[in-house]
Design a protein around this motif. Structure first.
Motif, PDB file in Angstrom:
ATOM      1  N   THR A 248      43.755  53.282  20.235  1.00  0.00           N
ATOM      2  CA  THR A 248      43.224  51.929  20.035  1.00  0.00           C
ATOM      3  C   THR A 248      44.213  50.892  20.530  1.00  0.00           C
ATOM      4  O   THR A 248      43.875  50.019  21.318  1.00  0.00           O
ATOM      5  N   LEU A 249      45.449  51.016  20.044  1.00  0.00           N
ATOM      6  CA  LEU A 249      46.463  50.040  20.446  1.00  0.00           C
ATOM      7  C   LEU A 249      46.623  50.008  21.951  1.00  0.00           C
ATOM      8  O   LEU A 249      46.651  48.957  22.567  1.00  0.00           O
ATOM      9  N   GLU A 250      46.703  51.211  22.529  1.00  0.00           N
ATOM     10  CA  GLU A 250      46.971  51.254  23.963  1.00  0.00           C
ATOM     11  C   GLU A 250      45.817  50.665  24.748  1.00  0.00           C
ATOM     12  O   GLU A 250      46.033  50.002  25.767  1.00  0.00           O
ATOM     13  N   ILE A 251      44.612  50.890  24.281  1.00  0.00           N
ATOM     14  CA  ILE A 251      43.463  50.300  24.983  1.00  0.00           C
ATOM     15  C   ILE A 251      43.508  48.787  24.840  1.00  0.00           C
ATOM     16  O   ILE A 251      43.288  48.057  25.809  1.00  0.00           O
ATOM     17  N   ILE A 252      43.866  48.306  23.649  1.00  0.00           N
ATOM     18  CA  ILE A 252      43.937  46.846  23.454  1.00  0.00           C
ATOM     19  C   ILE A 252      44.914  46.241  24.442  1.00  0.00           C
ATOM     20  O   ILE A 252      44.607  45.292  25.143  1.00  0.00           O
ATOM     21  N   TRP A 253      46.106  46.828  24.525  1.00  0.00           N
ATOM     22  CA  TRP A 253      47.031  46.161  25.439  1.00  0.00           C
ATOM     23  C   TRP A 253      46.945  46.624  26.885  1.00  0.00           C
ATOM     24  O   TRP A 253      47.784  46.334  27.694  1.00  0.00           O
TER      25      TRP A 253
ATOM     26  N   ALA B  82      44.797  42.820  31.337  1.00  0.00           N
ATOM     27  CA  ALA B  82      43.867  42.920  32.460  1.00  0.00           C
ATOM     28  C   ALA B  82      42.991  41.676  32.530  1.00  0.00           C
ATOM     29  O   ALA B  82      42.768  41.118  33.606  1.00  0.00           O
ATOM     30  N   ILE B  83      42.541  41.217  31.362  1.00  0.00           N
ATOM     31  CA  ILE B  83      41.691  40.023  31.348  1.00  0.00           C
ATOM     32  C   ILE B  83      42.504  38.806  31.797  1.00  0.00           C
ATOM     33  O   ILE B  83      42.064  38.019  32.650  1.00  0.00           O
TER      34      ILE B  83
ATOM     35  N   LEU C 282      43.749  34.774  36.022  1.00  0.00           N
ATOM     36  CA  LEU C 282      44.719  34.095  36.880  1.00  0.00           C
ATOM     37  C   LEU C 282      44.464  34.368  38.351  1.00  0.00           C
ATOM     38  O   LEU C 282      44.530  33.474  39.184  1.00  0.00           O
ATOM     39  N   VAL C 283      44.158  35.624  38.657  1.00  0.00           N
ATOM     40  CA  VAL C 283      44.006  35.951  40.071  1.00  0.00           C
ATOM     41  C   VAL C 283      42.735  35.299  40.604  1.00  0.00           C
ATOM     42  O   VAL C 283      42.689  34.804  41.730  1.00  0.00           O
ATOM     43  N   TYR C 284      41.707  35.222  39.781  1.00  0.00           N
ATOM     44  CA  TYR C 284      40.451  34.627  40.241  1.00  0.00           C
ATOM     45  C   TYR C 284      40.646  33.140  40.540  1.00  0.00           C
ATOM     46  O   TYR C 284      40.325  32.660  41.626  1.00  0.00           O
ATOM     47  N   THR C 285      41.216  32.417  39.585  1.00  0.00           N
ATOM     48  CA  THR C 285      41.417  30.981  39.820  1.00  0.00           C
ATOM     49  C   THR C 285      42.397  30.754  40.963  1.00  0.00           C
ATOM     50  O   THR C 285      42.231  29.825  41.754  1.00  0.00           O
ATOM     51  N   GLY C 286      43.399  31.614  41.036  1.00  0.00           N
ATOM     52  CA  GLY C 286      44.390  31.463  42.091  1.00  0.00           C
ATOM     53  C   GLY C 286      43.791  31.656  43.470  1.00  0.00           C
ATOM     54  O   GLY C 286      44.084  30.915  44.402  1.00  0.00           O
ATOM     55  N   ILE C 287      42.934  32.651  43.580  1.00  0.00           N
ATOM     56  CA  ILE C 287      42.358  32.957  44.889  1.00  0.00           C
ATOM     57  C   ILE C 287      41.476  31.813  45.374  1.00  0.00           C
ATOM     58  O   ILE C 287      41.465  31.481  46.563  1.00  0.00           O
TER      59      ILE C 287
ATOM     60  N   ILE D  61      49.445  45.229  39.099  1.00  0.00           N
ATOM     61  CA  ILE D  61      50.660  45.923  38.654  1.00  0.00           C
ATOM     62  C   ILE D  61      51.143  45.382  37.322  1.00  0.00           C
ATOM     63  O   ILE D  61      51.827  46.067  36.562  1.00  0.00           O
ATOM     64  N   ALA D  62      50.780  44.123  37.023  1.00  0.00           N
ATOM     65  CA  ALA D  62      51.206  43.551  35.749  1.00  0.00           C
ATOM     66  C   ALA D  62      50.649  44.347  34.581  1.00  0.00           C
ATOM     67  O   ALA D  62      51.261  44.399  33.511  1.00  0.00           O
ATOM     68  N   VAL D  63      49.491  44.984  34.769  1.00  0.00           N
ATOM     69  CA  VAL D  63      48.871  45.692  33.642  1.00  0.00           C
ATOM     70  C   VAL D  63      49.705  46.895  33.186  1.00  0.00           C
ATOM     71  O   VAL D  63      50.117  46.954  32.033  1.00  0.00           O
ATOM     72  N   PRO D  64      50.007  47.859  34.095  1.00  0.00           N
ATOM     73  CA  PRO D  64      50.871  48.950  33.618  1.00  0.00           C
ATOM     74  C   PRO D  64      52.228  48.469  33.121  1.00  0.00           C
ATOM     75  O   PRO D  64      52.782  49.047  32.174  1.00  0.00           O
ATOM     76  N   SER D  65      52.749  47.405  33.741  1.00  0.00           N
ATOM     77  CA  SER D  65      54.047  46.907  33.279  1.00  0.00           C
ATOM     78  C   SER D  65      53.926  46.383  31.849  1.00  0.00           C
ATOM     79  O   SER D  65      54.824  46.606  31.025  1.00  0.00           O
ATOM     80  N   ALA D  66      52.811  45.701  31.559  1.00  0.00           N
ATOM     81  CA  ALA D  66      52.617  45.185  30.208  1.00  0.00           C
ATOM     82  C   ALA D  66      52.481  46.333  29.220  1.00  0.00           C
ATOM     83  O   ALA D  66      53.063  46.306  28.126  1.00  0.00           O
TER      84      ALA D  66
END
Lengths: 212, 397, 608
Positions: free
Chosen positions: B137-142, B147-148, B153-158, C377-382
């Motif tokens: 559970t924890l690992e999926i949460i983080w 990822a979100i 960030l990547v969407y707005t940045g692009i 890559i930020a994801v696995p690093s996090a």
């Protein structure tokens, strides 16, 4: 504590005798190292050829290499075939024939060098400027492949010399069949040659499709 | 002298540290010798040591987090002014701030948690660690939360990136607005060791052609003794005749689209206008292009800065408040040799196009001032020169 | 002792009687006649000795590189002052006591090169891969000890050439550690002093180093795959071994690209080809180079260059994971997640290289692709960061010196990692590219953080390497001074966002000449960091010869196999049979206490 010299053998036997180990992949580490270095060499040539493609995407000058160039794949195929046979011959204890095959393979390699040399000269005779990038790539790719081949020739000579030195001693040769060391050396050598031969086929096709 | 003092202080410090270390080691072995059961263990004072380091960790966390945020605020006035002077620049800055808020939160929370754990769970002889090897559970949460955040960030940045760097020259839908009614100023900046060649199109609005080959550069130089590094086609392309070369200041107009062709003569350079959030590498043989629209004139920008305390301070060099002599600057950001750091030019933003035209009209085109006389001197040498040569010939004989 | 030292099951009972002092010395005497000084210390094939050779060469370069940074930091902090000692030290490169721009750039270049390649690749991977792989997987040595020795000697040759290049007439390479053409593409010292012989030597040195890395990498991979002891399945490998293997795989796949770039560059330089050169005009003359592309070099370079930063940081991650687990007395949290995220970093790491080139005028579409992969890559690093933090949660943290370095590593990894999110985003990178923000980012995450990983490893495995302890108090001082002053050096560089890097002086820009005081603070802090390293150096060498001898086999109470060898293992590592492995490496604080990997499962005990 073991003496340094014996220790190598002891390590190898420990690894493969199975008394203390579970060998995950039943391949000698040197052979594995060969495979990994093949990966590495592939990356080297992939980098070179991708650089060529990048350059080709910008602007490119095509030219047809000399006719002799088209014979080079035949020689490398012959070479691979001879070494393949040589390995088999050694394993079936036909040592004389084995040595002859090695010599023939060496001959085909020398032949390949000669073909490459005249191809090179042929391009020089076209009087292309060295600064023409397509010509420069041609030289670099051939030179880098030739350097790898040179390593192969050296290794081939070593293996042949070992075999030749013990040519009178059939018993020694026979013992070597079961001694994995010699077989391993031959197998690794053949592997390397298959690789550089295959590499040339790749480079040949690559040049063929990108230069003409 | 000061170096010597610093050096001797350092040496003293080392010696001191070294002896502290020695003494503590010795005292430990004495303590151990006195202990009833000697087990050779060097860490029987682990609880004591962990305590000290636990508190130090806590202190470090507080100090570090405080200084990092305080430092940011303290130095903020002296950073490159945070008001970007271009339409795209303001978008890029929004992106920067968005990233800043996300990352500052991560930075703060993770640091607090990290050092809090270090302090809370520092060694106690009677504590047993909790065997906790994984939790799906924890690992999926983080996995999902970063990822979100990254997707956002990547969407707005692009989006901002695409608007800024679309390869066409039109300003029809530039950040949602139509600027195509104004004719863009198309100019050219070429980096060389160590400076910038800045060329404006002149009255006709188009830059003279460049032909980079032997004929237009080397032969031209040899024939007319006038370097023509850019390979401008002076002789066959009359649009080059009104081209202006400027020495000190690059000029644009507020609210007016600008297209900059960037290139280099010898090695890589990079065209950097910090206040405009513009950076584009100058690659010899491969021209690049960047477009932008300045938002404030130099005067307006000075007015804006005049409200900030730092810019009100008196500049010692000029004796005036800093904002009064403020200028936008052009710098190089790609290592290009020993004087890479000195490729400075000023940038001026005019209030109106008229001011720009007025400046333009006052300039003498390079062709008129330099090229034409040079060509004329060789192609149609005047009588005087011929006479001179004749007299030299005669003198030789 | 009871609480702290190993649970009795950790140490290998079969050797308990033999590991006293006397035996140790006896062992050395026995072999005096067999191993000469030359074979034991110089041309050794013992992986442990080779690892020490790598470590000491790495330390040597770290000091050279660090000292160089001090010289150019002085220039940056006080650009208008003169330092007479510099003229004494550098002669014509610092006439009048001020560093010349030419030599400033040479220092910057060599500082970058040696720290990235020689210290953090050779010194870090070379040391710990050599030392730990055979010891932790249960092998007597590397798959090919001969190749291993060659790997070191190629490294030595590379070092030798690089060191030699510092003393030549035109000075060492000075075109940046990335060695971009055309600045470095022509052997013309009029363009750049360091582009002459200095750069040829640089290329030679780097090529030798690539050969060394490839030989080492081949060996590490084939050893891990082939020579594991019975029971040491891949899923029981300690994370550090995985990390070192991943780094080796990255190296084996990425270094050849750099080699190809070096070959093409040397062709351009020596044979006047024009792979990377096009339309170059110097002094009004158009040179004959035609049709090349400087951008092509950057693609080839960064195809290695980016994986290279993972080659540096992944071993540090592995070391930290394992050392942290030992001193927290807890299993590493999420072994599989750690493994998968490392693998993800390795794989994605090959598809992000062009984020170093966002402002080269690349196609915006390409920029988008690379931006997506980069932020991915930020994801696995996090995940890794959160897992380290969770490893600390409810542990019983022995705040030893190596443990503190692990904690420092996590802090640095966060600080340096979050700034990567700015730089990976092309929209933000436009302003930040090639500025002090980048300098801050990579120094924190792959400079200082990787160094912290290395120190954690050195302090943790020192007793195994040399049979003696390092001085603990000096270690603590080293840690606290280093973390505080290293942050003081690199954190303020974030405030200089947008100030171009590689500037000899900011004085002629109004925009960038605003933080003179900060530059001075940074320089002073840099001197303090360096001093702390001198302390480390003293502690390190003093402890090798005079440190407190290790008296028990397993001083940290670790579960991994290297602590089942004698205190000073000879060539071959184990005296009897190699132990068999029955469990993973993280059975700390279980119901049965801390259990070594070689201890068989109890009845009813389930493997983790």
């Amino acid at each position: 504590m073991k003496d340094n010299a014996n220790y190598q053998d002891q390590m190898t036997s420990e690894n493969f005798s199975g008394d203390n180990r579970e060998v995950a992949i039943r391949m000698h580490p040197q052979k594995l190292a060969m495979y990994i270095s093949m990966l590495s060499m592939t990356m080297f040539f992939v980098a070179l050829t991708s650089a060529l493609l990048f350059k080709k995407g910008q602007d490119w000058f095509s030219f047809a290499p000399p006719a002799l160039f088209y014979y080079s794949p035949i020689l490398v195929v012959l070479n691979s075939f001879l070494l393949h046979r040589a390995t088999k011959l050694y394993k079936s204890a036909q040592f004389k024939s084995f040595r002859n095959h090695l010599l023939l393979a060496l001959l085909s390699a020398v032949g390949f060098f000669i073909v490459q040399w005249f191809t090179w000269k042929g391009i020089l005779d076209m009087r292309l400027d060295r600064r023409v990038v397509s010509a420069a790539f041609f030289y670099v790719i051939m030179l880098m492949h030739a350097l790898h081949l040179l390593g192969g020739v050296f290794a081939l000579l070593v293996v042949w010399f070992m075999a030749w030195r013990s040519r009178k001693d059939e018993l020694f040769e026979l013992r070597n069949i079961i001694n994995p060391k010699r077989v391993l050396a031959i197998e690794v050598l053949t592997l390397f040659w298959h690789f550089i031969d295959g590499l040339w086929i790749y480079l040949f096709l690559f040049i063929f499709f990108n230069y003409t | 002298m000061s170096a010597f003092i610093i050096l001797s202080v350092l040496i003293l410090l080392f010696t001191a540290f070294f002896f502290i270390g020695k003494i503590s080691e010795t005292s430990m072995s004495i303590r151990k010798a006195n202990a009833t059961e000697d087990d050779g263990d060097s860490y029987d004072d682990m609880e004591y040591v962990s305590n000290i380091n636990g508190y130090l960790s806590l202190a470090f966390m507080v100090g570090f987090l405080f200084l990092s945020f305080y430092g940011t605020l303290h130095y903020l006035p002296r950073m490159i002014p945070k008001l970007a002077n271009s339409i795209h620049g303001q978008e890029l800055d929004k992106m920067f701030m968005r990233t800043y808020y996300v990352t500052a939160a991560i930075f703060l929370i993770t640091h607090v948690v990290l050092f809090a754990f270090v302090f809370m769970y520092r060694y106690k002889s009677n504590r047993k660690a909790y065997f906790f090897s994984h939790s799906n559970t924890l690992e999926i949460i983080w996995t999902i939360i970063p990822a979100i955040a990254m997707a956002y960030l990547v969407y707005t940045g692009i989006i901002a990136w695409n608007e800024t760097f679309t390869k066409d020259n039109s300003f029809t839908e530039y950040f949602g607005e139509d600027h195509s009614d104004k004719m863009p100023i198309t100019m050219e900046v070429t980096g060389y060791q160590f400076g910038w060649k800045v060329r404006y199109p002149g009255i006709d609005g188009s830059l003279g052609n460049r032909v980079i080959d032997d004929e237009h550069i080397n032969e031209f130089y040899a024939t007319y003794s006038l370097p023509n590094e850019l390979g401008v086609d002076w002789q066959d392309d009359s649009t080059s005749h009104d081209d202006l070369f400027v020495d000190d200041t690059v000029r644009f107009v507020k609210g007016h689209p600008a297209i900059v062709n960037v290139g280099a003569l010898d090695v890589l350079h990079s065209f950097y206008l910090p206040h405009f959030r513009i950076k584009m590498d100058c690659v010899p043989g491969t021209p690049n292009q960047i477009k932008f629209i300045p938002l404030y004139s130099t005067e307006e920008y000075r007015e804006i800065l005049s409200e900030e305390a730092y810019w009100q301070e008196i500049n010692e060099a000029t004796g005036q408040p800093r904002w009064e002599t403020f200028n936008f600057e052009l710098a190089c950001t790609e290592l290009c040799g020993a004087s890479h750091w000195a490729m400075q030019k000023y940038v001026k933003i005019y209030e109106t196009m008229d001011e720009f035209y007025a400046w333009q009209d006052a300039q003498t085109p390079y062709y008129v001032s330099t090229v034409e006389p040079a060509i004329a001197a060789v192609d149609n040498p005047t009588e005087e020169v011929m006479e001179d040569e004749a007299s030299i010939e005669m003198a030789k004989n | 002792m009871a609480d702290l030292t190993a649970n009795p099951t950790v140490a290998n009972p079969s050797h308990e009687g033999q590991v006293d002092h006397g035996h140790d010395h006896g062992h050395h005497d026995d072999h005096h006649h067999e191993e000469t000084f030359l074979t034991k210390y110089i041309f050794s094939m013992d992986h442990k000795m080779i690892s020490k050779q790598f470590l000491i060469t790495g330390i040597f370069w770290a000091f050279i590189g660090g000292a160089m940074s001090l010289l150019f930091r002085l220039q940056l902090a006080w650009p208008e002052s003169t330092f007479p000692f510099m003229e004494t030290l550098l002669g014509r490169w610092a006439e009048g006591g001020q560093l010349s721009p030419d030599f400033y750039y040479a220092l910057v270049t060599i500082h970058g090169t040696v720290l990235v390649f020689f210290v953090l690749t050779g010194g870090l991977s070379g040391t710990f891969a050599n030392f730990l792989i055979p010891l932790q997987i249960g092998a007597r040595d590397m798959a090919s000890p001969m190749m291993n020795m060659l790997s070191y000697w190629f490294f030595f040759a590379a070092s030798f050439v690089m060191f030699g290049s510092l003393f030549i007439e035109t000075g060492p390479a000075s075109g940046g550690w990335t060695a971009y053409p055309p600045l470095n593409g022509m052997r013309d010292v009029a363009i750049n002093k360091g582009s002459g012989l200095g750069f040829d030597l640089w290329l030679t040195s780097i090529s030798l180093f690539i050969v060394s890395s490839l030989l080492g990498g081949l060996n590490y991979i084939s050893t891990v795959i082939n020579l594991r002891t019975r029971g040491m399945t891949l899923s029981r490998l300690p994370l550090v071994i995985w990390a070192l293997m991943f780094a080796a795989i990255l190296g084996v796949l990425a270094f050849p690209a750099l080699l190809s770039a070096a070959v093409l560059l040397e062709f351009d330089r020596l044979l006047d080809t024009s792979f990377f050169l096009n339309n170059i005009v110097i002094n009004g003359e158009l040179l004959a180079y035609k049709g090349g592309s400087p951008i092509l070099y950057q693609h080839l370079f960064w195809f290695l260059g980016h994986p290279e930063v993972y080659i540096i940081i992944i071993p540090a991650m592995g070391i930290v994971s394992d050392v942290m687990s030992v001193h927290a007395r807890k299993p590493i949290f999420g072994y599989k997640a750690m493994l998968i995220s490392m693998l993800a970093i390795v794989v994605i790491g090959f598809f992000v290289w062009a984020h170093h080139m966002f402002v080269t005028g690349m196609s915006p579409v390409l920029g988008v692709v690379f931006a997506i992969f980069t932020l991915l890559i930020a994801v696995p690093s996090a995940i890794k960061t959160f897992n380290w933090i969770t490893t600390l949660w409810r542990g019983n943290l022995r705040l030893t010196v190596p443990m503190l370095f692990c904690i420092g590593f996590v802090s640095l990894f966060i600080t340096g990692g979050v700034t990567g999110i700015f730089l990976g985003n092309p929209a933000v990178d436009v302003q930040l590219h090639d500025t002090y923000f980048v300098v801050a980012h990579f120094h924190i995450i792959m400079g200082v953080a990787a160094f912290f990983g290395m120190w954690a490893g050195v302090y943790h495995w020192f007793p195994k390497m040399f049979g003696r302890h390092m001085n603990r108090t000096l270690g603590y001082i080293h840690f606290w001074v280093t973390i505080v002053s290293a942050y003081l050096v690199f954190f303020p560089m974030h405030f200089m966002t947008g100030f171009p890097r590689r500037y000899w002086s900011f004085t002629n820009f109004e925009t960038f000449n605003t933080m003179g005081d900060l530059q001075a603070i940074i320089t002073i802090a840099a001197f303090v960091v360096f001093s702390a390293q001198i302390l480390f150096l003293i502690n390190f060498f003093y402890s090798i010869f005079r440190g407190r001898p290790v008296t028990e086999q397993n001083p940290w109470g670790a579960t991994t196999l290297e602590w089942t060898t004698p205190i000073r293992p000879g060539h071959g590592n184990w005296e009897g049979n190699i132990p068999t492995v029955h469990r993973w490496a993280y059975d700390y604080s279980t119901e049965n206490g801390d259990v070594g990997q070689h201890v068989p499962m109890k009845e009813g005990e389930a493997e983790h």
